[in-house]
Design an enzyme around this catalytic site. Structure first.
Site, PDB file in Angstrom:
ATOM      1  N   THR A 122      -5.107 -18.036   3.541  1.00  0.00           N
ATOM      2  CA  THR A 122      -5.527 -18.007   2.144  1.00  0.00           C
ATOM      3  C   THR A 122      -4.917 -16.801   1.427  1.00  0.00           C
ATOM      4  O   THR A 122      -4.954 -15.691   1.942  1.00  0.00           O
ATOM      5  CB  THR A 122      -7.065 -17.954   2.055  1.00  0.00           C
TER       6      THR A 122
ATOM      7  N   CYS B 100       1.555   5.514  12.592  1.00  0.00           N
ATOM      8  CA  CYS B 100       1.352   4.391  13.505  1.00  0.00           C
ATOM      9  C   CYS B 100       1.355   4.841  14.952  1.00  0.00           C
ATOM     10  O   CYS B 100       0.983   4.092  15.845  1.00  0.00           O
ATOM     11  CB  CYS B 100       2.432   3.340  13.294  1.00  0.00           C
TER      12      CYS B 100
ATOM     13  N   HIS C 192       0.809  -1.228   0.000  1.00  0.00           N
ATOM     14  CA  HIS C 192       0.000   0.000   0.000  1.00  0.00           C
ATOM     15  C   HIS C 192       0.837   1.271   0.000  1.00  0.00           C
ATOM     16  O   HIS C 192       0.330   2.361  -0.251  1.00  0.00           O
ATOM     17  CB  HIS C 192      -0.998  -0.008   1.164  1.00  0.00           C
TER      18      HIS C 192
HETATM   19  C1  PLP Z   1       4.389   1.492   6.583  1.00  0.00           C
HETATM   20  C2  PLP Z   1       5.659   0.907   7.044  1.00  0.00           C
HETATM   21  C3  PLP Z   1       5.703  -0.374   7.616  1.00  0.00           C
HETATM   22  C4  PLP Z   1       4.458  -1.176   7.869  1.00  0.00           C
HETATM   23  O1  PLP Z   1       3.886  -1.655   6.683  1.00  0.00           O
HETATM   24  P1  PLP Z   1       2.426  -2.312   6.698  1.00  0.00           P
HETATM   25  O2  PLP Z   1       2.364  -3.015   5.390  1.00  0.00           O
HETATM   26  O3  PLP Z   1       1.454  -1.196   6.816  1.00  0.00           O
HETATM   27  O4  PLP Z   1       2.362  -3.250   7.842  1.00  0.00           O
HETATM   28  C5  PLP Z   1       6.931  -0.865   8.002  1.00  0.00           C
HETATM   29  N1  PLP Z   1       8.057  -0.158   7.841  1.00  0.00           N
HETATM   30  C6  PLP Z   1       8.064   1.076   7.290  1.00  0.00           C
HETATM   31  C7  PLP Z   1       9.353   1.788   7.114  1.00  0.00           C
HETATM   32  C8  PLP Z   1       6.872   1.649   6.881  1.00  0.00           C
HETATM   33  O5  PLP Z   1       6.875   2.880   6.351  1.00  0.00           O
END
Ligand code: PLP
Length: 355
Positions: free
Chosen positions: A222, A306, A188
């Protein structure tokens, strides 16, 4: 709305979702089913694996699909619990919070936001079994010396894990050039669907999610066919946009200097990616600035999304500088929908703020 928060998540690329909708049946079944529809889904899943593997110079057999980079990072840390670990004080929460309670030594980033091989050399010990470093910092955009670290660790019996989420699509990634043993990516952050990522593994580790035999017993659950497809397609598009994004960032820096607002760039400008810039505004608190920008339709952030609510000061900026600077810093991150005119509008709003 002007979206300048691509490092939190990229806006989704509607054209990829439309491609999926146009061939919906092929994505629908469980790719481990042996019937015709299952085989169709399997084909898409494995093509996506090949494509994603190629994008990081990896053998497709060594690429495991996960629910995202958080899970990928957890998988590696889980396999090294109780052992000597070295990481850095600027990692993403999915590393730092997951390491809580472990025996960890932290490399400290300098004022440029960069960790160093020398610091690693001084902290490594016979107990060290795992080293974790990120390729690009998600708050500063700094490009960290993972290639140097990888070359140094190559001949040692130490697992080297790289969180390359923010490098993907912005900096060339080659797992052999980095000499890493594992590497995490997220779909994403380049405009694929949320809830999908990969873990590159040079040699298998113990599964973190146990259950079915998917991913050759290395990750149960899955398979998310649409997620895999969307990540592969989104990567290609992100690569094509690099020059445009770089122009936007350079324009941002040029225009910011002409607003009259006092500011400093957090972290190195030279060693940073095209899509993230973090600015310290000594005269304004970040929560005030972000609220004002939000009212004016501009989405930015004070650091990692986060950290719930984002009103807590950024841990990365606090660790590199201090908490006061963290409370006066804003991250702007750019992506495919941005145009130079977005920057003009942002600067207009900042000029209003000064008044
Ligand atoms: C967004 C991010 C993650 C986490 O990725 P997710 O797919 O949302 O769990 C981990 N490390 C860094 C550096 C990020 O920017």
């Amino acid at each position: 709305m002007i979206y300048l928060d691509y490092a939190a998540t990229s806006l989704k690329r509607k054209e990829i979702i439309e491609e999926i909708m146009d061939d919906f049946d092929s994505f629908d079944a469980n790719p481990d089913s042996t019937h015709g529809l299952g085989r169709k889904a399997k084909k898409i899943l494995e093509e996506a694996r090949g494509k994603i593997a190629k994008s990081i110079g990896a053998d497709p057999k060594r690429v495991i699909f996960t629910s995202g980079a958080s899970e990928s990072n957890n998988t590696v840390i889980n396999a090294f619990r109780g052992k000597g670990i070295i990481s850095t004080n600027i990692e993403h929460d999915s590393i730092l919070n997951t390491l809580a309670g472990e025996k960890v030594t932290y490399l400290e980033a300098n004022k440029e936001g960069l960790v160093s091989l020398d610091d690693l050399k001084s902290k490594i010990s016979p107990e060290t079994k795992l080293v974790i470093a990120m390729y690009v910092n998600n708050e500063l955009g700094t490009i960290e010396p993972v290639k140097e670290i990888g070359a140094y660790l190559k001949e040692r019996d130490i697992h080297f894990h790289v969180d390359a989420v923010q490098a993907y699509g912005h900096v060339d990634i080659d797992v052999d050039e980095i000499s890493c043993d594992s590497l995490s990516l997220s779909g994403h952050k380049v405009g694929g669907l949320n809830g999908f990522g990969i873990l590159y593994l040079r040699n298998d580790l113990e599964a973190f999610i146990k259950g079915g035999e998917q991913e050759k017993n290395r990750r149960a659950g899955t398979s998310f066919v649409m997620g895999a497809y969307s990540m592969g397609q989104a990567f290609d598009k992100t690569i094509e946009e690099r020059e445009k994004i770089e122009r936007i960032k350079n324009y941002f820096l040029k225009e910011l200097s002409s607003t009259g607002i006092s500011y400093e760039v957090n972290g190195s400008i030279d060693k940073s990616t095209d899509h993230i810039i973090n600015i310290y505004f000594p005269e304004f608190k970040s929560d005030f600035l972000l609220t004002y920008l939000d009212i004016k339709g501009v989405c930015a952030s004070a650091g990692s999304a986060c950290r719930a609510g984002a009103l807590e000061p950024s841990r990365v900026i606090t660790n590199i500088y201090d908490e006061d600077r963290a409370l006066h810093s804003v991250r702007f991150s750019f992506g495919f929908k941005n145009e130079l005119s977005d920057i003009d509008y942002l600067m207009e709003v900042l000029r209003e703020v000064i008044k």
